[in-house]
Scaffold this motif. Structure first.
Motif, PDB file in Angstrom:
ATOM      1  N   ARG A  76       0.849  -1.193   0.000  1.00 34.19           N
ATOM      2  CA  ARG A  76       0.000   0.000   0.000  1.00 34.19           C
ATOM      3  C   ARG A  76       0.883   1.242   0.000  1.00 34.19           C
ATOM      4  NH1 ARG A  76      -5.277  -0.968   2.502  1.00 34.19           N
ATOM      5  NH2 ARG A  76      -5.541  -3.205   2.527  1.00 34.19           N
ATOM      6  N   PHE A  77       2.087   1.083   0.484  1.00 26.88           N
ATOM      7  CA  PHE A  77       3.046   2.205   0.508  1.00 26.88           C
ATOM      8  C   PHE A  77       4.252   1.864  -0.360  1.00 26.88           C
ATOM      9  CE2 PHE A  77       0.964   2.396   4.773  1.00 26.88           C
ATOM     10  CZ  PHE A  77       0.230   3.545   4.537  1.00 26.88           C
ATOM     11  N   GLU A  78       3.952   1.390  -1.565  1.00 26.33           N
ATOM     12  CA  GLU A  78       5.025   0.898  -2.442  1.00 26.33           C
ATOM     13  C   GLU A  78       6.124   1.940  -2.644  1.00 26.33           C
ATOM     14  OE1 GLU A  78       3.800  -0.072  -6.408  1.00 26.33           O
ATOM     15  OE2 GLU A  78       5.786  -0.828  -6.951  1.00 26.33           O
ATOM     16  N   ARG A  79       5.699   3.195  -2.846  1.00 26.00           N
ATOM     17  CA  ARG A  79       6.705   4.223  -3.147  1.00 26.00           C
ATOM     18  C   ARG A  79       7.649   4.443  -1.962  1.00 26.00           C
ATOM     19  NH1 ARG A  79       3.846   8.981  -5.702  1.00 26.00           N
ATOM     20  NH2 ARG A  79       3.096   7.312  -7.011  1.00 26.00           N
ATOM     21  N   GLU A  80       7.074   4.456  -0.767  1.00 26.48           N
ATOM     22  CA  GLU A  80       7.907   4.642   0.427  1.00 26.48           C
ATOM     23  C   GLU A  80       8.879   3.473   0.591  1.00 26.48           C
ATOM     24  OE1 GLU A  80       4.713   5.256   0.222  1.00 26.48           O
ATOM     25  OE2 GLU A  80       4.016   6.740   1.674  1.00 26.48           O
ATOM     26  N   VAL A  81       8.389   2.272   0.315  1.00 19.37           N
ATOM     27  CA  VAL A  81       9.261   1.090   0.402  1.00 19.37           C
ATOM     28  C   VAL A  81      10.410   1.232  -0.595  1.00 19.37           C
ATOM     29  CG1 VAL A  81       9.403  -1.428   0.160  1.00 19.37           C
ATOM     30  CG2 VAL A  81       7.341  -0.395   1.127  1.00 19.37           C
ATOM     31  N   ALA A  82      10.064   1.671  -1.816  1.00 19.49           N
ATOM     32  CA  ALA A  82      11.082   1.830  -2.857  1.00 19.49           C
ATOM     33  C   ALA A  82      12.146   2.832  -2.421  1.00 19.49           C
ATOM     34  CB  ALA A  82      10.425   2.271  -4.161  1.00 19.49           C
ATOM     35  N   GLU A  83      11.701   3.894  -1.735  1.00 21.38           N
ATOM     36  CA  GLU A  83      12.665   4.906  -1.266  1.00 21.38           C
ATOM     37  C   GLU A  83      13.605   4.318  -0.225  1.00 21.38           C
ATOM     38  OE1 GLU A  83      10.676   8.488   0.019  1.00 21.38           O
ATOM     39  OE2 GLU A  83       9.881   8.724  -2.018  1.00 21.38           O
ATOM     40  N   ILE A  84      13.036   3.581   0.725  1.00 14.82           N
ATOM     41  CA  ILE A  84      13.845   2.969   1.775  1.00 14.82           C
ATOM     42  C   ILE A  84      14.917   2.057   1.165  1.00 14.82           C
ATOM     43  CG2 ILE A  84      13.792   1.266   3.666  1.00 14.82           C
ATOM     44  CD1 ILE A  84      10.954   2.353   4.329  1.00 14.82           C
ATOM     45  N   LEU A  85      14.502   1.329   0.134  1.00  8.98           N
ATOM     46  CA  LEU A  85      15.401   0.332  -0.454  1.00  8.98           C
ATOM     47  C   LEU A  85      16.236   0.889  -1.600  1.00  8.98           C
ATOM     48  CD1 LEU A  85      12.869  -2.645  -0.457  1.00  8.98           C
ATOM     49  CD2 LEU A  85      14.798  -2.317   1.113  1.00  8.98           C
ATOM     50  N   GLU A  86      16.017   2.172  -1.910  1.00  6.04           N
ATOM     51  CA  GLU A  86      16.731   2.822  -3.017  1.00  6.04           C
ATOM     52  C   GLU A  86      16.585   2.025  -4.307  1.00  6.04           C
ATOM     53  OE1 GLU A  86      20.721   3.773  -1.735  1.00  6.04           O
ATOM     54  OE2 GLU A  86      19.988   4.392   0.227  1.00  6.04           O
ATOM     55  N   LEU A  87      15.346   1.686  -4.610  1.00  7.05           N
ATOM     56  CA  LEU A  87      15.085   0.924  -5.829  1.00  7.05           C
ATOM     57  C   LEU A  87      15.103   1.846  -7.042  1.00  7.05           C
ATOM     58  CD1 LEU A  87      12.060  -1.405  -4.895  1.00  7.05           C
ATOM     59  CD2 LEU A  87      14.505  -1.925  -4.832  1.00  7.05           C
ATOM     60  N   PRO A  88      15.697   1.399  -8.139  1.00  3.47           N
ATOM     61  CA  PRO A  88      15.594   2.184  -9.381  1.00  3.47           C
ATOM     62  C   PRO A  88      14.137   2.277  -9.826  1.00  3.47           C
ATOM     63  CG  PRO A  88      17.252   0.436  -9.568  1.00  3.47           C
ATOM     64  CD  PRO A  88      16.521   0.204  -8.278  1.00  3.47           C
ATOM     65  N   GLU A  89      13.821   3.334 -10.599  1.00  4.57           N
ATOM     66  CA  GLU A  89      12.445   3.571 -11.054  1.00  4.57           C
ATOM     67  C   GLU A  89      11.893   2.428 -11.881  1.00  4.57           C
ATOM     68  OE1 GLU A  89      11.055   7.285 -12.191  1.00  4.57           O
ATOM     69  OE2 GLU A  89      11.367   7.593 -10.020  1.00  4.57           O
ATOM     70  N   THR A  90      12.782   1.703 -12.521  1.00  6.32           N
ATOM     71  CA  THR A  90      12.346   0.623 -13.422  1.00  6.32           C
ATOM     72  C   THR A  90      11.965  -0.642 -12.662  1.00  6.32           C
ATOM     73  OG1 THR A  90      14.676   0.100 -13.651  1.00  6.32           O
ATOM     74  CG2 THR A  90      13.653   1.361 -15.444  1.00  6.32           C
ATOM     75  N   PHE A  91      12.113  -0.617 -11.335  1.00  7.24           N
ATOM     76  CA  PHE A  91      11.806  -1.813 -10.551  1.00  7.24           C
ATOM     77  C   PHE A  91      10.365  -1.777 -10.043  1.00  7.24           C
ATOM     78  CE2 PHE A  91      16.010  -3.736  -8.826  1.00  7.24           C
ATOM     79  CZ  PHE A  91      16.624  -3.557 -10.054  1.00  7.24           C
TER      80      PHE A  91
END
Ligand code: FMN
Length: 218
Positions: free
Chosen positions: A168-183
């Protein structure tokens, strides 16, 4: 059952496939977890089927306590929202969800204490357009490997629980994990040694209820 020319012990295979459960209460949060074993299980999981053998899966094994705490906070927040939704909308038909909720609450406050969290991602190819076909190809290329991983863990006395509510908070998770935008993200697997080794098949709707032949019909 006679299974000719099959080099597998049927009883063991059946036990593994029918008694590998989502473990929450019986995750041993104090026992040391051998990460080499976890990596070995993931190595096995990479044999899973995946679209065009493109191997779009990407994995992050999170053990750093600060990172686990950040993910745990989001997980708690996401589940609080889900609980509020259920409370507001629950009908008798939602009883199953309520029951599952009761056992899943065990992890809500404790995800950060689970020694390892495996985040399952995929790298979107150029042709990814968000269509059902594209999304199914991505998720469908990761979930078989997630399940293989969970089975391989179970076989070694390691318990797992796949969770997605934090997405539900995918974007926040991506930030924490420093995921590239393509992931994109498929889910997260909580991993700890198992307490006890006896697990039973779960109650499921019978096959007759969910299988029809040739067409669903009216
Ligand atoms: C796609 C998917 C998402 C799930 N998300 C969560 C979750 O967010 N939290 C949780 O505690 N369990 C989660 N689960 C575990 C299910 O609740 C569990 O598989 C189900 O209740 C059946 O129990 P069993 O796996 O022990 O047979 C998820 C499972 C799947 C396959």
């Amino acid at each position: 059952m006679t299974v000719p020319d099959v080099d597998l012990d049927q009883a063991t295979v059946k036990a593994l496939l029918t008694t590998t459960r989502s473990v929450r209460r019986r995750l041993d949060l104090d026992a040391p977890l051998d990460l080499a074993e976890v990596r070995a299980c993931l190595g096995i999981a990479l044999q899973a089927p995946n679209g065009s053998n493109s191997q779009v899966w990407r994995w992050i094994l999170v053990t750093d306590p600060a990172q686990r705490r950040r993910l745990g906070d989001l997980y708690r927040r996401a589940n609080a929202e889900y609980a509020a939704y259920l409370q507001a909308h629950a009908t008798p038909a939602d009883l199953d969800a309520q029951r599952s909720l009761a056992s899943s609450t065990v992890l809500w406050d404790r995800l950060a204490e689970v020694p390892a969290l495996l985040v399952a991602c995929y790298e979107r190819p150029d042709w990814f357009d968000g269509s059902t076909y594209a999304q199914a190809s991505m998720d469908g290329s990761v979930f078989p490997a997630i399940w293989s991983f969970m089975l391989a863990c179970r076989a070694r006395g390691i318990g797992t629980c796949l969770v997605t509510s934090h997405l539900r908070f995918e974007r926040e998770v991506a930030e924490i994990l420093e995921l590239p935008e393509t992931f994109g993200q498929a889910g997260l697997v909580a991993i700890a040694r198992l307490r006890g080794h006896t697990f039973q098949p779960a109650a499921r709707a019978p096959l007759e209820q969910v299988l029809r032949t040739d067409r669903w019909g009216r």
